[in-house]
Design a protein around this motif. Structure first.
Motif, PDB file in Angstrom:
ATOM      1  N   HIS A 312       5.698  33.587  48.701  1.00  0.00           N
ATOM      2  CA  HIS A 312       5.019  34.908  48.866  1.00  0.00           C
ATOM      3  C   HIS A 312       3.341  34.231  48.297  1.00  0.00           C
ATOM      4  O   HIS A 312       3.216  32.529  47.995  1.00  0.00           O
ATOM      5  CB  HIS A 312       5.112  35.813  47.839  1.00  0.00           C
ATOM      6  CG  HIS A 312       5.061  34.764  46.882  1.00  0.00           C
ATOM      7  ND1 HIS A 312       3.778  34.721  45.826  1.00  0.00           N
ATOM      8  CD2 HIS A 312       6.420  35.300  46.103  1.00  0.00           C
ATOM      9  CE1 HIS A 312       4.632  34.514  44.630  1.00  0.00           C
ATOM     10  NE2 HIS A 312       5.424  33.972  44.610  1.00  0.00           N
ATOM     11  N   GLY A 313       2.600  34.602  48.780  1.00  0.00           N
ATOM     12  CA  GLY A 313       0.706  34.585  48.776  1.00  0.00           C
ATOM     13  C   GLY A 313       0.582  33.901  49.993  1.00  0.00           C
ATOM     14  O   GLY A 313       1.299  33.362  50.649  1.00  0.00           O
ATOM     15  N   LEU A 314      -0.109  33.020  49.135  1.00  0.00           N
ATOM     16  CA  LEU A 314      -1.245  31.579  49.730  1.00  0.00           C
ATOM     17  C   LEU A 314       0.099  30.944  49.760  1.00  0.00           C
ATOM     18  O   LEU A 314      -0.598  30.111  51.843  1.00  0.00           O
ATOM     19  CB  LEU A 314      -1.994  30.981  48.343  1.00  0.00           C
ATOM     20  CG  LEU A 314      -3.899  30.231  49.535  1.00  0.00           C
ATOM     21  CD1 LEU A 314      -4.398  30.579  48.996  1.00  0.00           C
ATOM     22  CD2 LEU A 314      -2.962  28.865  49.685  1.00  0.00           C
ATOM     23  N   PRO A 315       1.055  30.111  49.755  1.00  0.00           N
ATOM     24  CA  PRO A 315       1.309  29.136  50.505  1.00  0.00           C
ATOM     25  C   PRO A 315       2.516  29.162  51.844  1.00  0.00           C
ATOM     26  O   PRO A 315       2.338  28.768  52.717  1.00  0.00           O
ATOM     27  CB  PRO A 315       2.660  28.403  49.715  1.00  0.00           C
ATOM     28  CG  PRO A 315       2.204  28.961  48.351  1.00  0.00           C
ATOM     29  CD  PRO A 315       1.121  30.183  48.027  1.00  0.00           C
ATOM     30  N   LEU A 316       2.938  31.291  52.385  1.00  0.00           N
ATOM     31  CA  LEU A 316       2.771  31.520  52.914  1.00  0.00           C
ATOM     32  C   LEU A 316       2.131  31.820  54.327  1.00  0.00           C
ATOM     33  O   LEU A 316       2.389  31.467  55.460  1.00  0.00           O
ATOM     34  CB  LEU A 316       3.991  32.694  52.418  1.00  0.00           C
ATOM     35  CG  LEU A 316       4.136  33.789  53.725  1.00  0.00           C
ATOM     36  CD1 LEU A 316       5.282  33.387  54.411  1.00  0.00           C
ATOM     37  CD2 LEU A 316       4.340  34.996  52.956  1.00  0.00           C
ATOM     38  N   TRP A 317       1.147  32.430  53.861  1.00  0.00           N
ATOM     39  CA  TRP A 317       0.315  31.976  54.765  1.00  0.00           C
ATOM     40  C   TRP A 317       0.016  31.104  55.080  1.00  0.00           C
ATOM     41  O   TRP A 317      -1.410  30.894  56.505  1.00  0.00           O
ATOM     42  CB  TRP A 317      -1.267  33.364  53.875  1.00  0.00           C
ATOM     43  CG  TRP A 317      -0.763  34.828  54.311  1.00  0.00           C
ATOM     44  CD1 TRP A 317      -0.183  35.151  52.700  1.00  0.00           C
ATOM     45  CD2 TRP A 317      -0.496  35.421  54.715  1.00  0.00           C
ATOM     46  NE1 TRP A 317      -0.241  36.877  53.142  1.00  0.00           N
ATOM     47  CE2 TRP A 317      -0.446  36.648  54.522  1.00  0.00           C
ATOM     48  CE3 TRP A 317      -1.589  35.915  56.200  1.00  0.00           C
ATOM     49  CZ2 TRP A 317      -0.223  37.860  55.612  1.00  0.00           C
ATOM     50  CZ3 TRP A 317      -1.177  36.572  57.433  1.00  0.00           C
ATOM     51  CH2 TRP A 317      -0.842  37.418  56.523  1.00  0.00           C
ATOM     52  N   ALA A 318      -0.063  30.289  53.519  1.00  0.00           N
ATOM     53  CA  ALA A 318      -0.717  28.766  54.525  1.00  0.00           C
ATOM     54  C   ALA A 318       0.325  28.028  55.635  1.00  0.00           C
ATOM     55  O   ALA A 318      -0.238  27.942  57.294  1.00  0.00           O
ATOM     56  CB  ALA A 318      -0.746  27.277  53.666  1.00  0.00           C
ATOM     57  N   LEU A 319       1.813  28.537  55.490  1.00  0.00           N
ATOM     58  CA  LEU A 319       2.456  28.063  56.688  1.00  0.00           C
ATOM     59  C   LEU A 319       2.275  28.184  57.861  1.00  0.00           C
ATOM     60  O   LEU A 319       2.738  28.312  59.286  1.00  0.00           O
ATOM     61  CB  LEU A 319       3.951  27.699  55.507  1.00  0.00           C
ATOM     62  CG  LEU A 319       5.121  28.281  56.842  1.00  0.00           C
ATOM     63  CD1 LEU A 319       5.036  26.716  57.124  1.00  0.00           C
ATOM     64  CD2 LEU A 319       6.387  27.864  56.218  1.00  0.00           C
ATOM     65  N   ALA A 320       2.571  30.102  57.786  1.00  0.00           N
ATOM     66  CA  ALA A 320       2.334  31.223  59.099  1.00  0.00           C
ATOM     67  C   ALA A 320       1.140  30.648  60.030  1.00  0.00           C
ATOM     68  O   ALA A 320       0.667  30.374  61.142  1.00  0.00           O
ATOM     69  CB  ALA A 320       2.114  32.894  58.878  1.00  0.00           C
ATOM     70  N   LEU A 353       0.885  35.941  62.171  1.00  0.00           N
ATOM     71  CA  LEU A 353       0.385  35.992  61.367  1.00  0.00           C
ATOM     72  C   LEU A 353       0.662  38.015  61.079  1.00  0.00           C
ATOM     73  O   LEU A 353       0.453  38.004  60.281  1.00  0.00           O
ATOM     74  CB  LEU A 353      -0.990  36.373  61.862  1.00  0.00           C
ATOM     75  CG  LEU A 353      -1.739  35.418  62.019  1.00  0.00           C
ATOM     76  CD1 LEU A 353      -3.097  35.338  62.753  1.00  0.00           C
ATOM     77  CD2 LEU A 353      -2.636  34.631  60.639  1.00  0.00           C
ATOM     78  N   ALA A 354       1.093  38.407  62.025  1.00  0.00           N
ATOM     79  CA  ALA A 354       1.162  39.446  61.762  1.00  0.00           C
ATOM     80  C   ALA A 354       2.304  39.878  61.651  1.00  0.00           C
ATOM     81  O   ALA A 354       2.927  40.843  60.489  1.00  0.00           O
ATOM     82  CB  ALA A 354       1.319  40.094  63.969  1.00  0.00           C
ATOM     83  N   GLY A 355       3.923  38.876  60.973  1.00  0.00           N
ATOM     84  CA  GLY A 355       5.028  39.223  60.608  1.00  0.00           C
ATOM     85  C   GLY A 355       4.881  38.309  59.016  1.00  0.00           C
ATOM     86  O   GLY A 355       5.654  38.875  59.038  1.00  0.00           O
ATOM     87  N   ALA A 356       3.630  38.010  58.955  1.00  0.00           N
ATOM     88  CA  ALA A 356       3.620  37.136  57.852  1.00  0.00           C
ATOM     89  C   ALA A 356       3.951  38.016  56.671  1.00  0.00           C
ATOM     90  O   ALA A 356       4.764  37.226  55.285  1.00  0.00           O
ATOM     91  CB  ALA A 356       2.060  36.349  57.483  1.00  0.00           C
ATOM     92  N   PRO A 357       3.469  39.143  56.699  1.00  0.00           N
ATOM     93  CA  PRO A 357       4.267  40.702  55.307  1.00  0.00           C
ATOM     94  C   PRO A 357       5.468  40.448  55.476  1.00  0.00           C
ATOM     95  O   PRO A 357       5.922  40.555  54.160  1.00  0.00           O
ATOM     96  CB  PRO A 357       2.879  41.597  55.695  1.00  0.00           C
ATOM     97  CG  PRO A 357       1.894  41.034  56.895  1.00  0.00           C
ATOM     98  CD  PRO A 357       2.651  39.870  57.246  1.00  0.00           C
TER      99      PRO A 357
END
Length: 398
Positions: A312-320, A353-357
């Motif tokens: 969750h958080g920044l690592p997830l958004w970094a990957l996606a 990006l849309a599916g990251a959450p």
């Protein structure tokens, strides 16, 4: 051309010294991923991206030098080795680039000073190469001045902290990047387009190698289990898919387009497609490496993370987000070289990006499997849907 420097000619290929030079950047990228990993917030992310921009500009400077004179002969050899030594010091200082650890040298100032020295060495080598070429000498001086100014701003930023420090880094790099752009294309030379394209392809390989290293670093000394094996293999497949979508068509067509151009058009293509557009490409790879490192840690570290725990958080958004940035940049490369966008890659980037959450709701191992599956699906779709067009495009210039 001075007798101690050998001009590059058509057909020149990458030298072993240039490959050796790139090894420093393997370590530097590893250090940058660790810098962001140690501070998982927006400020830490911004710091990591700024370090990538500094490393990229330093590497590009010598990639352009190596396309003007042979990097492994005469004075250019010593300039490359000297820059390599200084860049190694830059890499060593990366963990402290934004905050000095107690004791020892003042690392933020050391980082800025070494970056300044890298630019000075580059200037000296290029002026030697341009001694009998007034146009080249003029553009080298015009483009180096903003870089020296930016390095001095970084030196001043070494005595600040937090948001102010990051803002000064942004200003310094904007001056450098925009200044080189404003200097124009007239005077620069790309006599060996195959060599130039190969250099940038190899640095992409170096960055992708870091994404594989991140898998091992994420596991560290933790015990290997079947979930770790599955996630690690998927991570390798993800790195391979990123290699595929760049080298299968994009890299080949970009090199062909560069070789077909001449004069100022070739220089502008080299600047746009390689110097500038490869920066977000490399940044995307580094962000994916950060996400993969943390995902493997979640899967392997059973003392601190449960088997169903989600990244969750920044690592997830970094990957996606890193993967989305990579795909968008590849589409932009196609736009620059062929005049059209790669729509399916833009769509996949948007879906990531849309599916990251939603990906925050699944275990870290499942996240890696899903992201890898998306990339494999994209490649499969392109092979089926555009297979004939791909063959036509790749054989058109043969």
């Amino acid at each position: 051309m001075p007798p101690r420097l050998t001009a590059v000619t058509q057909g020149h290929r990458v030298t072993t010294l240039e490959l050796f030079f790139d090894l420093v950047f393997v370590y530097a990228i590893t250090q940058t991923v660790q810098l962001m990993s140690d501070r998982l917030d927006l400020l830490g992310l911004g710091q990591g991206v700024m370090v990538v921009a500094v490393l990229w500009w330093s590497w590009c400077s010598y990639a352009w030098l190596g396309t003007t004179v042979r990097a492994d002969e005469g004075l250019a050899r010593f300039a490359m080795l000297g820059a390599m030594a200084v860049m190694f010091l830059v890499a060593l200082a990366i963990p402290e680039a934004f905050g000095d650890f107690p004791g020892g040298l003042h690392a933020p100032l050391l980082f800025a000073s070494c970056y300044l020295l890298v630019r000075v060495l580059h200037l000296a080598a290029y002026l030697g190469a341009a001694r009998e070429d007034a146009a080249l000498r003029s553009v080298v001086l015009r483009s180096t001045a903003p870089g020296l100014c930016g390095a001095l701003i970084l030196a001043g930023a070494a005595f600040t902290t937090g948001g102010v420090q990051l803002a000064l880094w942004v200003v310094a790099l904007l001056i450098d990047y925009v200044g080189v752009r404003a200097a124009g294309a007239r005077g620069w030379q790309v006599p060996a387009p195959a060599h130039f394209a190969e250099r940038f392809g190899l640095i992409v390989i170096v960055a992708l190698g870091e994404s594989i290293v991140a898998i091992g670093v994420g596991i560290g000394t933790l015990p290997i289990s079947w979930p770790v094996v599955l996630t690690a293999v998927c991570g390798l497949v993800l790195a391979a898919s990123m290699w595929w979508v760049y080298f299968d068509v994009v890299a080949k067509l970009a090199e062909r387009r560069l070789a077909a151009a001449t004069g100022l058009e070739r220089v502008r293509l080299a600047t746009d497609s390689y110097t500038y557009l490869h920066l977000p490409l490399i940044t995307g790879i580094v962000l994916v490496a950060l996400g993969m490192k943390k995902a493997l840690l979640y899967v392997a570290d059973r003392d601190h993370h449960g088997p169903a725990e989600a990244l969750h958080g920044l690592p997830l958004w970094a990957l996606a987000g890193g993967l989305a940035l990579y795909l968008v940049t590849l589409s932009a490369l196609r736009r620059r070289n062929q005049g059209t966008w790669n729509v399916q890659r833009l769509v996949v980037a948007g879906l990531l990006l849309a599916g990251a959450p939603l990906l925050e709701l699944v275990p870290a191992a499942v996240l890696v499997v899903v992201v890898t599956g998306v990339m494999v699906g994209l490649i499969s779709f392109e092979r089926v849907r555009f297979g004939e067009r791909r063959r036509t495009m790749l054989t058109a210039g043969q």
